[in-house]
Design an enzyme around this catalytic site. Structure first.
Site, mmCIF file in Angstrom:
data_model
loop_
_atom_site.group_PDB
_atom_site.id
_atom_site.type_symbol
_atom_site.label_atom_id
_atom_site.label_comp_id
_atom_site.label_asym_id
_atom_site.label_seq_id
_atom_site.Cartn_x
_atom_site.Cartn_y
_atom_site.Cartn_z
ATOM 1 N N ALA A 61 1.055 -1.468 -0.310
ATOM 2 C CA ALA A 61 0.109 0.216 0.524
ATOM 3 C C ALA A 61 0.619 1.035 0.169
ATOM 4 O O ALA A 61 1.655 1.364 0.016
ATOM 5 C CB ALA A 61 -1.283 -0.049 1.210
ATOM 6 N N GLY A 102 0.798 -5.180 1.453
ATOM 7 C CA GLY A 102 -0.477 -4.919 0.780
ATOM 8 C C GLY A 102 -0.427 -5.760 -0.441
ATOM 9 O O GLY A 102 -1.736 -6.670 -0.898
ATOM 10 N N GLU A 105 -1.119 -9.750 0.115
ATOM 11 C CA GLU A 105 -1.567 -9.961 0.401
ATOM 12 C C GLU A 105 -2.275 -9.641 -0.819
ATOM 13 O O GLU A 105 -3.054 -10.739 -1.026
ATOM 14 C CB GLU A 105 -2.718 -8.752 1.165
ATOM 15 C CG GLU A 105 -1.953 -8.668 2.394
ATOM 16 C CD GLU A 105 -2.596 -8.044 3.186
ATOM 17 O OE1 GLU A 105 -2.242 -6.811 2.437
ATOM 18 O OE2 GLU A 105 -3.695 -7.349 4.681
ATOM 19 N N GLU A 125 3.895 -4.199 7.549
ATOM 20 C CA GLU A 125 3.536 -3.567 8.971
ATOM 21 C C GLU A 125 4.105 -2.870 9.577
ATOM 22 O O GLU A 125 3.617 -2.058 10.384
ATOM 23 C CB GLU A 125 2.136 -4.074 8.041
ATOM 24 C CG GLU A 125 1.412 -3.904 6.863
ATOM 25 C CD GLU A 125 1.246 -5.109 5.769
ATOM 26 O OE1 GLU A 125 2.520 -6.122 6.160
ATOM 27 O OE2 GLU A 125 0.552 -5.317 4.638
HETATM 28 C C1 3H9 Z 1 0.724 -2.337 3.522
HETATM 29 O O1 3H9 Z 1 0.971 -2.882 2.776
HETATM 30 C C2 3H9 Z 1 -0.946 -2.048 4.257
HETATM 31 C C3 3H9 Z 1 -1.631 -2.801 3.694
HETATM 32 O O2 3H9 Z 1 -1.395 -4.615 4.804
HETATM 33 C C4 3H9 Z 1 -3.213 -3.311 3.921
HETATM 34 C C5 3H9 Z 1 -4.051 -1.534 3.266
HETATM 35 C C6 3H9 Z 1 -5.211 -1.402 2.953
HETATM 36 N N1 3H9 Z 1 4.240 3.437 0.255
HETATM 37 O O3 3H9 Z 1 13.138 3.005 1.221
HETATM 38 P P1 3H9 Z 1 13.894 3.268 -0.068
HETATM 39 C C7 3H9 Z 1 8.772 5.387 -1.317
HETATM 40 S S1 3H9 Z 1 1.403 -1.201 4.506
HETATM 41 C C8 3H9 Z 1 4.674 5.167 -0.538
HETATM 42 O O4 3H9 Z 1 14.900 4.840 -0.298
HETATM 43 P P2 3H9 Z 1 15.039 0.986 -1.310
HETATM 44 C C9 3H9 Z 1 9.784 5.878 -0.318
HETATM 45 O O5 3H9 Z 1 9.525 6.358 0.266
HETATM 46 C C10 3H9 Z 1 3.032 -0.516 3.337
HETATM 47 N N2 3H9 Z 1 6.169 5.030 -0.589
HETATM 48 O O6 3H9 Z 1 14.372 2.505 -1.493
HETATM 49 C C11 3H9 Z 1 11.167 6.612 -1.543
HETATM 50 O O7 3H9 Z 1 10.298 7.300 -1.516
HETATM 51 P P3 3H9 Z 1 11.384 8.859 -1.965
HETATM 52 C C12 3H9 Z 1 3.808 -2.272 2.843
HETATM 53 C C13 3H9 Z 1 7.175 3.449 -0.374
HETATM 54 O O8 3H9 Z 1 15.064 0.322 -2.962
HETATM 55 C C14 3H9 Z 1 11.557 5.458 -2.428
HETATM 56 O O9 3H9 Z 1 10.250 4.661 -2.463
HETATM 57 N N3 3H9 Z 1 4.922 -1.924 3.169
HETATM 58 C C15 3H9 Z 1 6.929 3.016 -0.013
HETATM 59 O O10 3H9 Z 1 15.403 1.302 -0.222
HETATM 60 C C16 3H9 Z 1 12.401 4.889 -2.861
HETATM 61 O O11 3H9 Z 1 11.959 3.706 -1.034
HETATM 62 C C17 3H9 Z 1 6.618 -1.791 3.723
HETATM 63 O O12 3H9 Z 1 6.401 -0.720 4.889
HETATM 64 C C18 3H9 Z 1 5.053 2.972 0.476
HETATM 65 N N4 3H9 Z 1 4.500 1.403 0.523
HETATM 66 O O13 3H9 Z 1 13.996 0.306 -0.794
HETATM 67 C C19 3H9 Z 1 7.090 -1.275 2.795
HETATM 68 N N5 3H9 Z 1 7.425 1.996 -0.129
HETATM 69 O O14 3H9 Z 1 12.499 8.930 -3.411
HETATM 70 C C20 3H9 Z 1 8.106 -0.059 2.704
HETATM 71 C C21 3H9 Z 1 8.908 2.940 -0.325
HETATM 72 O O15 3H9 Z 1 10.541 9.907 -3.016
HETATM 73 N N6 3H9 Z 1 9.883 -0.137 1.946
HETATM 74 N N7 3H9 Z 1 8.303 4.172 -1.274
HETATM 75 O O16 3H9 Z 1 12.281 9.019 -0.859
HETATM 76 C C22 3H9 Z 1 10.511 -0.551 1.557
HETATM 77 O O17 3H9 Z 1 10.602 -1.106 2.640
HETATM 78 C C23 3H9 Z 1 11.323 -0.048 0.743
HETATM 79 O O18 3H9 Z 1 11.045 1.634 0.214
HETATM 80 C C24 3H9 Z 1 11.063 -1.228 -0.686
HETATM 81 C C25 3H9 Z 1 12.119 -0.457 -1.632
HETATM 82 C C26 3H9 Z 1 12.299 -2.375 -0.101
HETATM 83 C C27 3H9 Z 1 10.727 -1.068 -0.880
#
Ligand code: 3H9
Length: 703
Positions: A61, A102, A105, A125
């Site tokens: 998400a 998500g 999911e 999450e």
């Molecule tokens: C969820 O899914 C809830 C559901 O269960 C239910 C729904 C109803 N959203 O980390 P990076 C951005 S909760 C928005 O430097 P990497 C981040 O801010 C979600 N933005 O890169 C950054 O932006 P900017 C569960 C996101 O390659 C850019 O992407 N998911 C999100 O080192 C690059 O990020 C998580 O918690 C996001 N979900 O790592 C995943 N993810 O360039 C959290 C990333 O403007 N994310 N951004 O600064 C991560 O773990 C890492 O970002 C990921 C990439 C491994 C994906």
């Protein structure tokens, strides 16, 4: 943002395209939903494959969406999953690299899950103070057993393709996941997890479920100490067994929606974004980062060795300059011992450990540093010694090579005067133990070039550090704020609050250790040296630090400091209350004329220590030493153990209300003394009814 569509035979391929991580935002889901419905209604289509563009399935998400109130028209992952549940088509997820939250999911709602060998699946999450809220807590326990599902979700385990395959979460692994998914749909049939029952661990009877659940509740921290979401997650998984799928899902949705609005989750989401904002530095966008292939560390003490390990772990060859043979031996033992431990724990292969260990060389000859791209000095904390080292380095290191100091308090500009290359001089302040602590302060001197900063940030990223830019203040961001926190802790003890009570109150607030245990860990001699160097910053009313220093009560390392330590208990690390120190405080207070108080509450202890951090944090923002309140929060969460579910001191100030903090500080000024002068910025924000978060949105002061 887009969803790509194409057909292959009777299979529709829907490609998530939402750079950088294909987040399943409200907007993307609004596009995806009708495409799923259209495929479901299309008689020519047998099945649908979800895949992600640019080598990532999806990061889940969009975390930004959680701060916006959904309207009845808003479409979310839940709506897309509902459409999959209603459809008679066969769905498959083709996962390359990350399928998180998500997105995992969405994959669980599909009939089949195919991964490339690079696939990584996880539910992060919990780290955002949430639980999987699109059916994850109900579907995963129907695929792996309840206990395993709990572990995966509570620990945010990152499953490799191999692990996910072994657990039956992935059906197949293939180099081309989309091709494999198309083939699987060709032979496949519908397999809805919602039609299954939750799986109990082998040999566990249904009556034992309450035991599993209570064990899980015990495994996580209490609600008020970072476990708020974890307990709700356990409740949701329990519902997967005790309720029907439909009712379990409803329970999960309700719990998720509660968490999204909860303070701990808002704070943790702030930490997530603040961390990602760190490297966005005005004026740095066009800067050129030099590739650091060869580095050096001056000094093979504890800190220097830790820094050398950081380079080795980042794949950068490093030479350590250390003239004392015994020190070299000790450093080698530390390095090889540490890598042997990593091999034992299965974190590194023997070969990786060898490669890393061998990439650290030792010498006593500065002449060998000619070709270094970056040198980090980690010698004794004395300006004269450091200047001498920098002058020597300047004479041998190739032009353009960066010279960094690991000083924690000294003036980077003054150090730079020992060289003819001030543009290439900066601070890289590691936190002990350097190879474990994530925080790195990158200190910009007056003349430090943007290229030098860009290089330091790139190196920090390679080392997997959380790098924060700081201006050149005494103690930079972290320690400068800490000095005021420490002052208040000592002042409280001078007023008659025993150190153990101050520590207990700060631990109850959420710090892993209290200030006095921390002084003993870092060494009373360190406080003594700082107080001598800068009596204006480490203001004291009594001579307590001098007295402890004279008595050689230097902390853990001498078996006594503010506490006693007993080698036979907890390896000599456990602080034991010492009445003689309390008496010493009383004596010193009497001598200095500090009135004793018997009515100091735990709330007052916490307020004085934490508000001291906030007030200095505001002052550093005002002076342009820190770029953003969020940077200060990250320094405190990663460097000093500030409870992440409170977001860091500046976020916490917003939570309490900046006006309340300001009013309390005015009251302290009246009752405790002039050192409680509110920072101008704090006053400004309090008077305007604003927040630090809003300040964050403004152009930073120091560019
Ligand atoms: C969820 O899914 C809830 C559901 O269960 C239910 C729904 C109803 N959203 O980390 P990076 C951005 S909760 C928005 O430097 P990497 C981040 O801010 C979600 N933005 O890169 C950054 O932006 P900017 C569960 C996101 O390659 C850019 O992407 N998911 C999100 O080192 C690059 O990020 C998580 O918690 C996001 N979900 O790592 C995943 N993810 O360039 C959290 C990333 O403007 N994310 N951004 O600064 C991560 O773990 C890492 O970002 C990921 C990439 C491994 C994906």
């Amino acid at each position: 943002m887009n969803v790509g569509t194409s057909d292959r035979g009777g299979v529709r391929i829907l490609t998530l395209e939402n750079p950088p991580v294909n987040a399943l935002s409200f907007a993307l889901c609004a596009q995806l939903l009708p495409l799923v419905e259209a495929a479901s209604a299309d008689e020519r289509i047998k099945g649908v494959v979800f895949t992600g563009a640019s080598g990532i399935f999806s990061g889940g998400a969009d975390v930004n969406d959680f701060s916006t109130e959904p309207t009845p028209e808003t479409k979310t992952i839940r709506d897309v999953i509902d459409a999959i549940e209603r459809s008679e088509k066969i769905f498959a997820a083709a996962i390359d690299t990350n399928a998180l939250g998500g997105a995992f999911e969405l994959a669980l709602a599909c009939d089949y899950r195919i991964g490339t060998p690079r696939a990584r699946l996880s539910f992060p999450e919990i780290q955002l103070g949430l639980l999987p809220g699109a059916g994850g807590t109900q579907r995963l326990p129907r695929l792996v057993d309840v206990q395993e599902a709990l572990q995966i979700m509570l620990k945010a385990t990152r499953l490799t393709a191999e692990e996910a395959l072994a657990k039956g979460i992935l059906d197949r692994v293939g180099d081309d996941a989309v091709e494999t998914a198309i083939a699987v749909i060709g032979d496949g049939r519908k397999r809805r997890l919602s039609e299954r029952k939750a799986i109990l661990p082998k040999g566990v009877v249904p009556q034992a479920l309450p035991f599993i659940v209570s064990q899980a509740h015990k495994m996580v921290p209490p609600e008020g100490k970072g476990g708020y979401a974890a307990h709700k997650l356990v409740d949701a998984v329990e519902a997967a067994v005790t309720l029907s799928f439909k009712h379990g899902l409803a329970r999960e949705f309700r719990l998720f929606d509660e968490l999204v609005r909860s303070k701990p989750s808002m704070a943790l989401r702030h930490v997530f974004f603040a961390e990602r904002a760190l490297s966005k530095i005005p004026g740095l966008a066009g800067a050129h980062a030099t590739n650091v292939a060869q580095a050096a560390v001056i000094g093979g003490g504890t800190m220097g060795t830790g820094i050398a390990i950081c380079f080795a772990d980042a794949g950068i060859a490093v030479t350590v300059v250390e003239p004392v043979d015994e020190q070299v031996e000790r450093a080698k033992q530390t390095i090889f011992g540490m890598y042997a431990h990593q091999v034992q724990r299965g974190r590194l292969t023997q070969e990786e450990a060898w490669t890393r260990g061998r990439s650290v060389r030792f010498t006593d000859d500065y002449g060998e540093l000619k070709e270094c791209d970056l040198v980090v000095e980690a010698v004794f904390e004395s300006m004269d010694v450091k200047k001498d080292v920098f002058a020597k380095l300047d004479a041998v290191v190739k032009p353009g090579g960066l010279l960094a100091s690991n000083t924690s308090t000294l003036d980077i500009d003054e150090i730079a005067t020992a060289t003819k290359r001030p543009a290439q001089v900066l601070g890289m302040h590691f936190f002990a133990p350097a190879n474990i602590m994530k925080l790195l302060e990158i200190v910009r001197g007056k003349a430090t070039s943007t290229d030098a900063l860009a290089t330091a940030f790139a190196v920090g990223k390679k080392m997997r550090k959380v790098a924060v830019l700081s201006g050149n203040a005494f103690g930079f961001i972290g320690n400068r704020m800490l000095f005021d926190y420490a002052r208040e802790a000592v002042f409280l003890a001078e007023e008659g609050v025993p150190p153990y009570r101050v520590d207990a109150a700060m631990k109850a607030f959420g710090f892993p250790m209290g200030p006095f245990a921390m002084f003993d860990l870092s060494g009373v001699d360190v406080s003594w040296h700082i107080a001598r160097a800068r009596p204006d910053v480490m203001t004291g009313r009594t001579k307590i630090v001098d007295r402890l220093y004279e008595m050689k009560r230097l902390g853990q390392k001498t078996g006594a400091g503010y506490y006693r330590y007993d080698k036979s208990k907890g390896g000599g690390r456990e602080p034991i209350r010492d009445a003689s120190v309390e008496a010493l405080f009383a004596q010193e207070a009497e001598r200095a004329g500090v009135a004793q108080r018997s009515n100091v509450s735990d709330d007052e202890i916490v307020q004085r220590c934490v508000y001291a951090l906030i007030n200095q944090g505001a002052a550093l923002l005002e002076q342009g030493i820190a770029l953003r309140p969020g940077d200060e929060d990250i320094v405190y969460v990663y460097g000093y153990g500030f409870p992440p579910h409170d977001g860091g001191p500046m976020w916490y100030a917003d939570e309490v209300g900046v006006k309340s903090v300001y009013d309390a500080i005015l009251h302290f000024r009246e009752t405790l003394g002039a050192h409680w002068q509110p920072a101008r910025l704090l006053e400004e924000i309090a008077r305007s009814g604003g927040t630090f978060a809003a300040y964050e949105a403004k152009e930073p002061a120091h560019a």
